[in-house]
Design an enzyme around this catalytic site. Structure first.
Site, PDB file in Angstrom:
ATOM      1  N   GLN A  38       3.012   9.920   1.225  1.00  0.00           N
ATOM      2  CA  GLN A  38       4.387   9.167   1.511  1.00  0.00           C
ATOM      3  C   GLN A  38       5.068   9.616   0.320  1.00  0.00           C
ATOM      4  OE1 GLN A  38       2.338   5.106   2.271  1.00  0.00           O
ATOM      5  NE2 GLN A  38       4.036   4.992   3.460  1.00  0.00           N
ATOM      6  N   GLY A  80       0.869  -1.339  -0.073  1.00  0.00           N
ATOM      7  CA  GLY A  80       0.088  -0.095   0.016  1.00  0.00           C
ATOM      8  C   GLY A  80       0.830   1.267  -0.037  1.00  0.00           C
ATOM      9  N   CYS A 118       5.824   0.313   7.613  1.00  0.00           N
ATOM     10  CA  CYS A 118       5.668   1.427   6.920  1.00  0.00           C
ATOM     11  C   CYS A 118       6.750   1.696   6.205  1.00  0.00           C
ATOM     12  CB  CYS A 118       4.919   2.373   7.702  1.00  0.00           C
ATOM     13  SG  CYS A 118       4.726   3.945   6.836  1.00  0.00           S
ATOM     14  N   LEU A 119       6.696   2.177   4.968  1.00  0.00           N
ATOM     15  CA  LEU A 119       7.917   2.516   4.035  1.00  0.00           C
ATOM     16  C   LEU A 119       8.478   4.001   4.645  1.00  0.00           C
ATOM     17  CD1 LEU A 119       6.708   2.056   0.487  1.00  0.00           C
ATOM     18  CD2 LEU A 119       8.467   0.714   1.781  1.00  0.00           C
ATOM     19  N   HIS A 168      -4.575   1.465   7.437  1.00  0.00           N
ATOM     20  CA  HIS A 168      -3.322   1.999   7.516  1.00  0.00           C
ATOM     21  C   HIS A 168      -3.222   3.219   6.599  1.00  0.00           C
ATOM     22  CE1 HIS A 168       1.225   1.387   8.036  1.00  0.00           C
ATOM     23  NE2 HIS A 168       1.073   2.197   6.774  1.00  0.00           N
ATOM     24  N   HIS A 176      -2.824   7.155   7.123  1.00  0.00           N
ATOM     25  CA  HIS A 176      -2.035   8.143   6.390  1.00  0.00           C
ATOM     26  C   HIS A 176      -2.737   9.394   5.886  1.00  0.00           C
ATOM     27  CE1 HIS A 176       1.935   6.175   6.213  1.00  0.00           C
ATOM     28  NE2 HIS A 176       1.476   5.270   5.667  1.00  0.00           N
TER      29      HIS A 176
HETATM   30 ZN    ZN Z   1       2.334   3.380   5.884  1.00  0.00          ZN
END
Ligand code: ZN
Length: 163
Positions: A55, A50, A93-94, A135, A139
């Site tokens: 991000q 995802g 999470c990235l 999630h 964000h």
């Molecule tokens: Zn994330």
């Protein structure tokens, strides 16, 4: 041409800001379509399940989620119905490199959103799919998984656990 975008990671303050809705008329415009393609490329390059627009540095209510049927694009997503049941599962999470944690999430949700063609969609999500959506919606609201757990641990990245 789609390109891999640089990731926004902690301690960027962007990650704790709320994203703006996308005007429905703009969804099919080249700017948003290009962003979606670039995010898809970025997700694949990072082996992620995802990715939310914040991000990649864009405070827009847009998230991509990997499903068995391919990439699902969610624009201005809303969780319209929630199960009373929650379960705990591991998340990463990235934007929070090399950290994992156990997070309680709703086991079943109803979601409404716009798709990549600017069409309104709604569906029910369960289990891991529901977890990934929650999630990503977090964000969009400026919330990270580490804000929802006290059990944070480091460790080597595990395939398909990061989103
Ligand atoms: Zn994330």
């Amino acid at each position: 041409m789609a390109k891999v975008l640089p990731l926004t990671i902690l301690p960027s303050p962007l990650l704790h800001q709320k994203s703006q809705p996308i005007a429905v008329a703009k969804i099919t415009q080249p700017e948003i379509q290009q962003l979606i393609s670039d995010m898809e490329q970025t997700m694949k390059a990072n082996n992620s399940v995802g990715l939310a627009a914040v991000q990649v540095g864009k405070l827009l209510q847009l998230a991509l989620i990997e499903t068995q049927d391919g990439i699902l694009v969610l624009i201005n997503p809303q969780i319209t119905s929630k199960s009373w049941l929650k379960n705990e599962g591991e998340e990463g999470c990235l934007s929070v490199p090399d950290k994992f944690g156990l997070v309680k999430r709703l086991t079943k949700i109803k979601v409404s959103a716009y798709n990549q063609q600017g069409k309104k969609i709604s569906f029910t999500a369960k289990g891991f799919f529901a977890r990934v959506i929650q999630h990503e919606v977090d964000h969009i609201n400026g919330i990270l998984f580490i804000d929802r757990t006290k059990k944070i641990y480091g460790g080597p990245p595990r395939d398909r656990q990061r989103d």
